[in-house]
Design a protein around this motif. Structure first.
Motif, PDB file in Angstrom:
ATOM      1  N   UNK A 275       0.831  -1.197   0.000  1.00 38.15           N
ATOM      2  CA  UNK A 275       0.000   0.000   0.000  1.00 38.15           C
ATOM      3  C   UNK A 275       0.871   1.256   0.000  1.00 38.15           C
ATOM      4  N   UNK A 276       0.264   2.363  -0.378  1.00 38.06           N
ATOM      5  CA  UNK A 276       0.941   3.654  -0.343  1.00 38.06           C
ATOM      6  C   UNK A 276       1.069   4.117   1.109  1.00 38.06           C
ATOM      7  N   UNK A 277       1.908   5.131   1.311  1.00 41.12           N
ATOM      8  CA  UNK A 277       2.113   5.674   2.655  1.00 41.12           C
ATOM      9  C   UNK A 277       0.801   6.170   3.257  1.00 41.12           C
ATOM     10  N   UNK A 278       0.019   6.923   2.473  1.00 41.38           N
ATOM     11  CA  UNK A 278      -1.230   7.484   2.989  1.00 41.38           C
ATOM     12  C   UNK A 278      -2.226   6.381   3.353  1.00 41.38           C
ATOM     13  N   UNK A 279      -2.321   5.353   2.530  1.00 43.18           N
ATOM     14  CA  UNK A 279      -3.261   4.269   2.795  1.00 43.18           C
ATOM     15  C   UNK A 279      -2.850   3.489   4.036  1.00 43.18           C
ATOM     16  N   UNK A 280      -1.552   3.266   4.209  1.00 43.50           N
ATOM     17  CA  UNK A 280      -1.066   2.568   5.397  1.00 43.50           C
ATOM     18  C   UNK A 280      -1.346   3.386   6.657  1.00 43.50           C
ATOM     19  N   UNK A 281      -1.066   4.703   6.602  1.00 42.96           N
ATOM     20  CA  UNK A 281      -1.299   5.563   7.764  1.00 42.96           C
ATOM     21  C   UNK A 281      -2.792   5.650   8.094  1.00 42.96           C
ATOM     22  N   UNK A 282      -3.623   5.703   7.057  1.00 44.83           N
ATOM     23  CA  UNK A 282      -5.067   5.748   7.276  1.00 44.83           C
ATOM     24  C   UNK A 282      -5.553   4.478   7.964  1.00 44.83           C
ATOM     25  N   UNK A 283      -5.095   3.323   7.471  1.00 44.90           N
ATOM     26  CA  UNK A 283      -5.490   2.054   8.084  1.00 44.90           C
ATOM     27  C   UNK A 283      -4.981   1.951   9.519  1.00 44.90           C
ATOM     28  N   UNK A 284      -3.752   2.409   9.758  1.00 45.35           N
ATOM     29  CA  UNK A 284      -3.185   2.371  11.105  1.00 45.35           C
ATOM     30  C   UNK A 284      -4.017   3.214  12.071  1.00 45.35           C
ATOM     31  N   UNK A 285      -4.463   4.376  11.629  1.00 44.24           N
ATOM     32  CA  UNK A 285      -5.281   5.254  12.473  1.00 44.24           C
ATOM     33  C   UNK A 285      -6.657   4.648  12.739  1.00 44.24           C
ATOM     34  N   UNK A 286      -7.286   4.119  11.699  1.00 39.89           N
ATOM     35  CA  UNK A 286      -8.628   3.549  11.859  1.00 39.89           C
ATOM     36  C   UNK A 286      -8.610   2.313  12.756  1.00 39.89           C
ATOM     37  N   UNK A 287      -7.572   1.506  12.649  1.00 45.33           N
ATOM     38  CA  UNK A 287      -7.477   0.305  13.479  1.00 45.33           C
ATOM     39  C   UNK A 287      -7.230   0.628  14.954  1.00 45.33           C
ATOM     40  N   UNK A 288      -6.786   1.844  15.229  1.00 45.90           N
ATOM     41  CA  UNK A 288      -6.555   2.235  16.622  1.00 45.90           C
ATOM     42  C   UNK A 288      -7.854   2.638  17.323  1.00 45.90           C
ATOM     43  N   UNK A 289      -8.851   3.092  16.584  1.00 45.86           N
ATOM     44  CA  UNK A 289     -10.091   3.585  17.189  1.00 45.86           C
ATOM     45  C   UNK A 289     -10.770   2.554  18.101  1.00 45.86           C
ATOM     46  N   UNK A 290     -10.973   1.290  17.652  1.00 46.59           N
ATOM     47  CA  UNK A 290     -11.675   0.329  18.519  1.00 46.59           C
ATOM     48  C   UNK A 290     -10.863  -0.148  19.720  1.00 46.59           C
ATOM     49  N   UNK A 291      -9.578   0.193  19.794  1.00 47.12           N
ATOM     50  CA  UNK A 291      -8.755  -0.255  20.930  1.00 47.12           C
ATOM     51  C   UNK A 291      -9.307   0.285  22.240  1.00 47.12           C
ATOM     52  N   UNK A 292      -9.977   1.438  22.207  1.00 47.00           N
ATOM     53  CA  UNK A 292     -10.546   2.031  23.424  1.00 47.00           C
ATOM     54  C   UNK A 292     -11.570   1.120  24.086  1.00 47.00           C
ATOM     55  N   UNK A 363      -8.589   7.511  30.291  1.00 44.12           N
ATOM     56  CA  UNK A 363      -7.373   6.987  29.673  1.00 44.12           C
ATOM     57  C   UNK A 363      -7.617   6.310  28.332  1.00 44.12           C
ATOM     58  N   UNK A 364      -8.700   5.552  28.227  1.00 48.24           N
ATOM     59  CA  UNK A 364      -8.988   4.843  26.979  1.00 48.24           C
ATOM     60  C   UNK A 364      -9.251   5.802  25.827  1.00 48.24           C
ATOM     61  N   UNK A 365      -9.788   6.985  26.129  1.00 47.66           N
ATOM     62  CA  UNK A 365     -10.051   7.958  25.076  1.00 47.66           C
ATOM     63  C   UNK A 365      -8.765   8.523  24.488  1.00 47.66           C
ATOM     64  N   UNK A 366      -7.641   8.251  25.138  1.00 48.07           N
ATOM     65  CA  UNK A 366      -6.359   8.641  24.560  1.00 48.07           C
ATOM     66  C   UNK A 366      -6.121   7.963  23.228  1.00 48.07           C
ATOM     67  N   UNK A 367      -6.569   6.707  23.108  1.00 45.10           N
ATOM     68  CA  UNK A 367      -6.422   6.004  21.828  1.00 45.10           C
ATOM     69  C   UNK A 367      -7.263   6.677  20.741  1.00 45.10           C
ATOM     70  N   UNK A 368      -8.466   7.097  21.098  1.00 43.49           N
ATOM     71  CA  UNK A 368      -9.336   7.780  20.141  1.00 43.49           C
ATOM     72  C   UNK A 368      -8.718   9.112  19.725  1.00 43.49           C
ATOM     73  N   UNK A 369      -8.151   9.826  20.709  1.00 39.41           N
ATOM     74  CA  UNK A 369      -7.506  11.112  20.398  1.00 39.41           C
ATOM     75  C   UNK A 369      -6.305  10.922  19.488  1.00 39.41           C
ATOM     76  N   UNK A 370      -5.497   9.877  19.752  1.00 39.42           N
ATOM     77  CA  UNK A 370      -4.322   9.611  18.908  1.00 39.42           C
ATOM     78  C   UNK A 370      -4.751   9.289  17.484  1.00 39.42           C
ATOM     79  N   UNK A 371      -5.778   8.441  17.342  1.00 35.73           N
ATOM     80  CA  UNK A 371      -6.268   8.082  16.010  1.00 35.73           C
ATOM     81  C   UNK A 371      -6.877   9.286  15.306  1.00 35.73           C
TER      82      UNK A 371
END
Length: 401
Positions: A275-292, A363-371
């Protein structure tokens, strides 16, 4: 998939020694801010605010110095820059333990400005030594080693600080870097390929508007987004484990995250298409959201973090590859330095914003903020690319008509 792509890259003359040396030379930089801050807290007996001022001064020094030193390397070559900046940086490091607090802050900034940026210089060596069609495994290997450094160096640094002192560790970092500068000066690896050096008879630096394109600026924003997500994730992780009384398991979770990141980087380097850099970064951010949603037990949290961390090293490697491709050889050092500054900006923005979400919400909302911060920066990258590219496109259409 096999090791063959990595074998081909490492078989290129000077690639293996350059890669290993820059990894070893850059290890102390991963504990630079931590050591300086602990010296302020322990040896000086000052506040966390004062330690934070030092950390900010160091980060600003790196952000200013990386493109500045890169530009000087473009103009004058590697050796003069290493000789001058290495001397100033070493003097600053060795003077830090003797300084009063105001002087200490100034020296920390100076040390950051004149510290030769190991990361951007390593990426510049790859761009000059490795053909473009083989750079993906080369940058993947570079980023895997960097990830390994973030596992080894902090643990070693904490051991040295607790066994001796932050003062002794500062001196050790200064000596380590001084030796690295001497070796780097002697080896003098090229910052341009032979073809690029042959084509450049008269070195006239091109103007900013001729090389700061929309795609290049977009790659910088996406790189900042990746670091925003990564550092915000670590901050949120510590906050969650601390609130659960499971801080003792931090090492296990970070180790698992690092293994996942290195594994993802290895796969990224050997697959036929990625994948391209933007697509990888987008997927990385979206996958972090449900971690909360998985903040109750440490091992649930660890498992939930693995998918986003699988994309960590691939995102960074893809960013290096994209910037190297877009950077003209005449200003490659400056561009790589700006890329390093983009990383620092993403890191610097992440701590206060994610920290605010942790303090204000949970604390869990930190993951949402990072994403969310990562997604905002990726969106800005897309808008910036569109905004800069559109006038050129319209002008081209008018010219053809």
């Amino acid at each position: 998939m096999s090791f063959r792509k990595y074998q081909k890259v490492l078989a290129i003359p000077r690639v293996l020694p350059a890669t290993l040396f820059m990894f070893v030379a850059g290890l102390p930089l991963t504990i630079m801010t931590l050591t300086l801050s602990l010296h302020v807290l322990n040896e000086m007996g000052r506040s966390y605010f004062d330690a934070g001022v030092v950390a900010t001064a160091t980060a600003l020094g790196f952000a200013v110095g990386s493109p500045l030193l890169g530009r000087k390397i473009d103009s004058h070559g590697l050796r003069p820059v290493v000789a001058v900046s290495g001397t100033i940086s070493t003097v600053a490091w060795l003077g830090l333990p003797l300084a009063s607090y105001p002087v200490y802050v100034c020296l920390a900034f100076i040390a950051g400005v004149f510290t030769v940026p190991t990361g951007s210089l390593a990426r510049q060596f790859v761009a000059s030594l490795v053909p473009e069609d083989q750079r993906r495994p080369a940058y993947s290997l570079n980023m895997m080693l960097m990830e390994l450094g973030f596992v080894i160096a902090p643990a070693t640094g904490i051991l040295l600080i607790t066994s001796y002192s932050a003062t002794a560790t500062i001196v050790g970092i200064g000596v380590w870097r001084a030796i690295s500068y001497i070796v780097l000066y002697k080896l003098n690896w090229p910052t341009r390929s032979l073809d690029e050096a042959a084509q450049k008879i008269q070195r006239v630096r091109p103007k900013l508007r001729t090389w700061m394109s929309g795609p290049l600026l977009s790659a910088m924003f996406v790189s900042a987004a990746a670091l925003f997500v990564l550092y915000g994730t670590e901050l949120a992780l510590i906050a969650v484990l601390r609130s659960n009384g499971e801080i003792a398991f931090t090492g296990y979770v970070i180790a698992a995250m690092s293994v996942a990141s290195i594994t993802g980087g290895f796969v990224h380097g050997i697959v036929r298409r990625s994948w391209s850099q933007a697509r990888l970064a987008l997927a990385m951010s979206l996958l972090l959201l449900p971690v909360a949603l998985f903040d109750q037990v440490w091992w649930w949290l660890m498992l939930a973090l693995l998918p986003t961390n699988l994309l960590c090293t691939p995102t960074l490697a893809a960013g290096s590859e994209a910037v190297a491709k877009l950077a003209p050889s005449d200003v490659r050092g400056e561009v790589m330095g700006l890329h390093d500054s983009a990383y620092r900006i993403g890191q610097t923005l992440s701590a206060p914003l994610v920290g605010f979400a942790i303090d204000s919400l949970s604390p869990a909302m930190g993951f949402v903020a990072a994403a969310s911060g990562g997604l905002v920066l990726i969106g800005m990258a897309a808008l910036c690319n569109l905004w800069i590219s559109t006038p050129k496109t319209l002008a081209s259409k008018r010219h053809r008509s």
